[in-house]
Design a protein around this motif. Structure first.
Motif, short mmCIF file in Angstrom:
data_model
loop_
_atom_site.label_atom_id
_atom_site.label_comp_id
_atom_site.label_asym_id
_atom_site.label_seq_id
_atom_site.Cartn_x
_atom_site.Cartn_y
_atom_site.Cartn_z
N ARG A 313 0.88 -1.17 0.00
CA ARG A 313 0.00 0.00 0.00
C ARG A 313 0.92 1.23 0.00
N PHE A 314 0.61 2.26 -0.77
CA PHE A 314 1.45 3.45 -0.80
C PHE A 314 1.53 4.04 0.61
N PRO A 315 2.73 4.51 1.05
CA PRO A 315 2.88 4.91 2.46
C PRO A 315 2.20 6.21 2.86
N LEU A 316 1.82 7.06 1.91
CA LEU A 316 1.05 8.25 2.26
C LEU A 316 -0.44 7.93 2.17
N GLU A 317 -1.20 8.54 3.07
CA GLU A 317 -2.62 8.21 3.17
C GLU A 317 -3.39 8.58 1.91
N LYS A 318 -3.04 9.71 1.31
CA LYS A 318 -3.81 10.21 0.18
C LYS A 318 -2.91 10.63 -0.98
N ALA A 319 -3.48 10.58 -2.17
CA ALA A 319 -2.85 11.17 -3.35
C ALA A 319 -3.44 12.59 -3.53
N PRO A 320 -2.72 13.45 -4.27
CA PRO A 320 -1.46 13.21 -4.95
C PRO A 320 -0.27 13.28 -4.01
N ALA A 321 0.80 12.62 -4.43
CA ALA A 321 2.07 12.63 -3.69
C ALA A 321 3.19 12.60 -4.71
N PHE A 322 4.37 13.00 -4.27
CA PHE A 322 5.45 13.21 -5.24
C PHE A 322 6.78 12.70 -4.71
N VAL A 323 7.37 11.78 -5.45
CA VAL A 323 8.73 11.32 -5.15
C VAL A 323 9.68 12.27 -5.84
N ARG A 324 10.33 13.11 -5.06
CA ARG A 324 11.22 14.14 -5.62
C ARG A 324 12.37 14.39 -4.65
#
Length: 533
Positions: A313-324
């Protein structure tokens, strides 16, 4: 046939499987392959019998004759193990879940002998653990077990004095599952003369910030490790040379503490991972390994890795999120830290040892930012930038002491033995929320909020650092989580992202685990602590 000849032949036999590993297409993600080991429980019982017989007063209490009237994998088939587990489970909860013999610095025979002799119950457990404190963390599951102990300054008869003024933490993992990864640095090390008689194949080496002792026993792989720096001793920094005597004391104290024979594990094949059919109109990402130019160690590039090491499961609760990138974002000519496309930052320059990165140094993981809060408006959900939820990526056990800044989740199953580490959440908040050693969390459960803690509040930007470790013949090592996160994010938004930018050649992953190379002395270099992750 000599040992070197045997290894040469073994490597030749393994070579074809390495050569036929199919290249990974640009739009394909693969799962890892794992090798399952066959455990020799009869040899473990022989060692246990020897340990118990050293205490004649209690030796007659143990039944070593196998019971052939019950199925082979019924615990009652090995009565001595049932008796041992009953004792050890008082201190190591769940020890019977381990399918490999659990080696710990716990002398069950001495403990039982003392109880038979009328020893007071108030005696410290360290008396039966070579002066190591009661276990800080113990986890056992279908793949094996892990435990953490500590030795206080000045503890241990005959131990040399040391400059380091804090307890030394010692970790041990025994596993029946190994991740098959293309690891040219794996299998190296040097023997330890004082341990050679007990552990003939033991290798000592310094890797990724730990001095490690890897050995084979009962068909399983065991690795004992202590975090240290190959540098001069200081009161607040453990030098590896000061860690050596502690590790050797630990290894000499290891006894069979429990475990249970179970049905053998099976090898896990690498497969292409399913991705959503629907294309996202927004989500895009640059290829794995495509870090910002000149931001790698000595301006080297990144490491392309098309492996999704786990379905999470993606580690942040909600989208959007950014790998930067959070350290070199100003050098990136794209839209900024909270915009697509994503960009890999696993091999950005740091002084942390990372075997996958050029020159052996890198970031260890990926930095993730949540989207900026939109302006308040009618119908919009309230948005507090300091309350962005962080969630458990899998059902797992927590590994975290009360003073640790990072929280690690460990998955221990018949098909996985993997760890996920979270950094920069506030440790005081995690303590208050009970995110501590031994807690069981479920996938998607909120375990904290995005913060900026690095040694102190506001020590870094508001982001989550996320990384992955898998278990190998060298113990727990870092692997790139970039594709794992891309895959998880696609499942979160239920749409497939678009890869943009230059295509980087991806090295084919092996489908078989080769034997370690001949013993070699490692290249010992100093890493630095206290750096932003």
């Amino acid at each position: 046939m000599g040992r070197n000849s045997f290894r040469f032949v073994s490597l030749l036999l393994a070579l074809p499987s390495l050569l036929v590993a199919a290249p990974v297409a640009a739009d394909e993600f693969r799962s890892p392959s794992l090798t399952a080991l066959r455990i020799e429980w009869r040899a473990a019982l022989d060692q246990l019998r020897s340990e118990i017989n050293s205490r004649p007063q209690i030796a007659g209490d143990f039944i070593f004759a196998p019971r052939r009237s019950v199925p082979r994998y019924d615990p009652r088939a090995m009565p001595a193990l049932v008796q041992l587990n009953a004792v050890s489970a008082r201190f190591f909860t769940g020890i019977t879940r381990s399918p490999v013999p659990v080696l710990l610095p716990f002398d069950a025979a001495a403990y039982l002998d003392a109880q038979r002799s009328g020893a007071p119950a108030t005696l410290a457990l360290s008396r039966y653990q070579a002066d190591f404190n009661p276990v800080d963390m113990f986890d056992a599951g279908p793949a094996g077990y892990s435990a953490t102990f500590s030795l206080d300054p000045g503890a241990g008869d005959g131990m040399p004095s040391r400059v380091y003024a804090r307890p030394v933490e010692v970790q041990i993992t025994g596993s029946a599952l190994l991740y098959d990864i293309a690891d040219p640095a794996g299998g190296k090390g040097e023997p330890v003369k004082s341990l050679a008689a007990t552990y003939p194949d033991l290798r000592r080496f310094i890797r990724e910030g730990y001095v490690r002792y890897a050995f084979t026993r009962f068909g399983a792989i065991y690795v004992v490790s202590i975090q240290c720096l190959d540098s001069v001793a200081r009161p607040r920094r453990l030098a590896c040379k000061e860690a050596y005597p502690v590790a050797e004391r630990f290894l000499k104290a290891l006894r069979v503490a429990g475990g249970q024979r179970m049905r053998p594990l099976t090898d896990v094949a690498s497969n292409i991972i399913d991705r959503p059919a629907v294309r996202s109109p927004d989500f895009s990402y640059r290829p794995s390994g495509d870090i910002i130019p000149n931001t790698g160690y000595r301006k080297q590039g990144g490491h392309p890795d098309a492996m999704a090491y786990a379905q999470i499961r993606f580690p942040l609760e909600k989208a959007p999120a950014f790998v930067r990138s959070q350290s070199f974002g100003k050098r990136d000519k794209s839209e900024g830290p909270t915009a697509y496309p994503w960009r890999d930052n696993f091999c950005e320059s740091r002084s942390f040892e990372v075997w996958q990165c050029g020159g052996g140094f890198g970031h260890q993981g990926e930095d993730i930012r949540a989207a900026d809060c939109p302006p308040p408006g009618e119908g919009r959900e309230p948005c507090d930038p300091k309350r962005r939820g962080v969630v458990a990526v899998r059902d797992a056990i927590v590994i975290r002491g009360a003073k640790d800044q990072a929280a690690t989740l460990q998955v221990n199953s018949r098909t996985e033995h993997i760890r996920f580490r979270y950094m920069h959440m506030n440790p005081h908040a995690m303590n208050a929320d009970g995110v501590l050693n031994g807690r069981i969390v479920t996938e998607g459960e909120k375990i904290g909020v995005i913060s900026n803690y690095l040694d102190r509040p506001a020590g870094t930007s508001m982001h989550l650092h996320f990384d992955v470790q898998v278990f190998t013949r060298d113990g727990w090592i870092w692997v790139s989580p970039y594709v794992t996160l891309v895959s998880a994010y696609e499942r979160l938004i239920r749409a497939r992202g678009r890869e943009i930018g230059p295509e980087i050649a991806v090295t084919a992953q092996p489908v078989a685990h080769t034997l370690p190379e001949d013993v070699l002395k490692p290249d010992l270099r100093e890493g630095a602590g206290g750096e932003e992750n």
